[in-house]
Scaffold this motif. Structure first.
Motif, short mmCIF file in Angstrom:
data_model
loop_
_atom_site.label_atom_id
_atom_site.label_comp_id
_atom_site.label_asym_id
_atom_site.label_seq_id
_atom_site.Cartn_x
_atom_site.Cartn_y
_atom_site.Cartn_z
N GLY A 34 5.68 2.62 -10.47
CA GLY A 34 4.78 2.99 -11.56
C GLY A 34 3.56 3.79 -11.15
N LEU A 35 3.60 4.41 -10.00
CA LEU A 35 2.43 5.17 -9.55
C LEU A 35 2.13 6.35 -10.48
N GLU A 36 3.10 6.74 -11.26
CA GLU A 36 2.88 7.83 -12.21
C GLU A 36 1.82 7.47 -13.25
N HIS A 37 1.62 6.18 -13.50
CA HIS A 37 0.60 5.77 -14.46
C HIS A 37 -0.81 6.02 -13.90
N LEU A 49 -8.62 -1.24 -12.40
CA LEU A 49 -7.34 -1.84 -12.08
C LEU A 49 -7.46 -3.36 -12.25
N VAL A 50 -6.65 -3.93 -13.12
CA VAL A 50 -6.68 -5.38 -13.36
C VAL A 50 -5.40 -5.98 -12.80
N ALA A 51 -5.53 -6.89 -11.83
CA ALA A 51 -4.36 -7.38 -11.09
C ALA A 51 -4.36 -8.89 -10.98
N ASN A 52 -3.16 -9.44 -10.87
CA ASN A 52 -3.05 -10.87 -10.54
C ASN A 52 -3.56 -11.08 -9.12
N HIS A 53 -3.84 -12.34 -8.78
CA HIS A 53 -4.52 -12.60 -7.50
C HIS A 53 -3.88 -13.81 -6.81
N ARG A 54 -3.09 -13.52 -5.77
CA ARG A 54 -2.44 -14.60 -5.02
C ARG A 54 -2.75 -14.55 -3.53
N SER A 55 -3.20 -13.40 -3.05
CA SER A 55 -3.44 -13.23 -1.61
C SER A 55 -4.82 -12.63 -1.38
N PHE A 56 -5.39 -12.95 -0.23
CA PHE A 56 -6.66 -12.33 0.15
C PHE A 56 -6.50 -10.81 0.30
N PHE A 57 -5.27 -10.34 0.51
CA PHE A 57 -5.04 -8.95 0.89
C PHE A 57 -4.55 -8.08 -0.27
N ASP A 58 -4.56 -8.60 -1.49
CA ASP A 58 -4.05 -7.86 -2.65
C ASP A 58 -4.65 -6.46 -2.75
N MET A 59 -5.97 -6.41 -2.88
CA MET A 59 -6.63 -5.14 -3.14
C MET A 59 -6.68 -4.23 -1.91
N TYR A 60 -6.57 -4.80 -0.71
CA TYR A 60 -6.51 -3.95 0.48
C TYR A 60 -5.23 -3.11 0.45
N CYS A 61 -4.12 -3.74 0.05
CA CYS A 61 -2.87 -3.00 -0.04
C CYS A 61 -2.91 -1.98 -1.17
N VAL A 62 -3.50 -2.35 -2.30
CA VAL A 62 -3.61 -1.41 -3.42
C VAL A 62 -4.44 -0.20 -3.01
N SER A 63 -5.55 -0.43 -2.30
CA SER A 63 -6.40 0.68 -1.88
C SER A 63 -5.66 1.60 -0.92
N THR A 64 -4.84 1.03 -0.04
CA THR A 64 -4.05 1.84 0.89
C THR A 64 -3.07 2.73 0.15
N ILE A 65 -2.42 2.16 -0.87
CA ILE A 65 -1.49 2.94 -1.69
C ILE A 65 -2.23 4.11 -2.35
N LEU A 66 -3.39 3.85 -2.91
CA LEU A 66 -4.13 4.90 -3.61
C LEU A 66 -4.56 6.01 -2.65
N PHE A 67 -5.03 5.63 -1.47
CA PHE A 67 -5.50 6.64 -0.53
C PHE A 67 -4.34 7.46 0.07
N ARG A 68 -3.22 6.80 0.33
CA ARG A 68 -2.12 7.48 1.02
C ARG A 68 -1.15 8.19 0.07
N ARG A 69 -1.09 7.76 -1.18
CA ARG A 69 -0.05 8.30 -2.07
C ARG A 69 -0.61 9.09 -3.25
N THR A 70 -1.93 9.18 -3.35
CA THR A 70 -2.54 10.05 -4.36
C THR A 70 -3.58 10.93 -3.66
N GLY A 71 -3.70 12.18 -4.12
CA GLY A 71 -4.53 13.12 -3.38
C GLY A 71 -5.90 13.38 -3.96
N TRP A 72 -6.18 12.92 -5.17
CA TRP A 72 -7.46 13.25 -5.80
C TRP A 72 -8.60 12.41 -5.22
N PRO A 73 -9.82 12.96 -5.20
CA PRO A 73 -10.98 12.25 -4.63
C PRO A 73 -11.27 10.97 -5.41
#
Length: 263
Positions: A34-37, A49-73
């Motif tokens: 769903g990265l197209e959204h 971004l509103v997300a469920n929360h089960r791990s300490f590392f949830d948003m770290y992984c989300v931020s990595t996806i945004l930085f590596r897979r989207t190019g806009w500032p």
């Protein structure tokens, strides 16, 4: 750390250093849908971004996806409970080495043993958070509507959404995109080792931007905030059901294949 040139420097570190090592620790397991959204959202308005929360590392992984897979500032902010990330040495180290100071703004009064004397500071943090969600091209704010980590073993269970996310959305009117996250644990060494030992896949599902116009025109009232919060959690849960169907089907297929090989 979260203003002007200083923020730009830490964002560079987050993009170039933080996202790189998190990617290296998860790339075998990471599955993104769903990265197209995210790509369809306006670059001129903040994204919440509103997300469920089960791990300490949830948003770290989300931020990595945004930085590596989207190019806009973009610049990232993740509001947190400040008593760990700001009042303890370990929390400060995590904030710097994993979050690059993006765990901001902090809130101190909530949770167990509320700090009553910090309520005025929390009101100030809420105003800052509202401004980040209202104004600022490229602002991306990560928020957990449940308010705390869900410790249930069932990845498709959820805590009750807190009305605070509803008030934030009502006051700031950001672009709201739901996210469902599953497969992450809370043991960092085990999580990293799992990347090379066939650990559980990490699934991150982004949903379509929510249409909240009918709620934004309602009166400022706790009931309105709760309605918005419930809608947000409903959308997250729907993404969870998509994951349950897809993941269960895939696991069943693997088991059938393995059974056929044994025969």
């Amino acid at each position: 750390m979260n203003q002007g040139r200083t923020k730009r420097f830490w964002t560079w570190c987050q993009r170039r250093i933080g996202a790189t090592w998190i990617h290296l620790a998860t790339y075998h397991l990471m599955r993104v849908y769903g990265l197209e959204h995210i790509e369809a959202a306006s670059r001129e308005r903040p994204i919440l971004l509103v997300a469920n929360h089960r791990s300490f590392f949830d948003m770290y992984c989300v931020s990595t996806i945004l930085f590596r897979r989207t190019g806009w500032p973009k610049v990232l902010f993740f509001p947190v409970r400040g008593r760990f990330f700001y009042d303890s040495l370990l929390g400060l180290q995590v904030n710097m080495l994993m979050g690059w100071w993006s765990m901001y703004p902090p809130f101190f009064a909530g949770g167990e043993n509320p700090l009553v004397d910090k309520r005025e500071f929390d009101k100030y943090s809420m105003r800052l958070l509202t401004e980040l969600c209202r104004d600022g091209a490229g602002n991306v704010v990560g928020f957990h509507p449940e308010g705390t980590r869900n410790r249930s073993h069932d990845p498709y269970s959820y805590l009750r959404a807190q009305p605070g996310v509803g008030k934030l959305i009502k006051d700031a009117a950001p672009q709201v995109i739901p996210v469902f996250i599953a497969g992450l644990g809370n043991n960092l060494p085990r999580q990293v080792v799992g990347n090379w030992t066939n650990g559980e896949p990490i699934r991150v599902r982004f949903g379509a931007q929510l249409d909240l116009a009918p709620y934004l025109s309602k009166k400022d009232h706790v009931r309105t905030y709760k309605e918005i919060a419930d809608l947000v959690m409903t959308r997250i849960a729907e993404l969870g059901e998509e994951d349950r169907s897809a993941y269960t089907l895939k696991e069943s297929g693997v088991m059938s294949l393995e059974s056929g090989v044994r025969r």
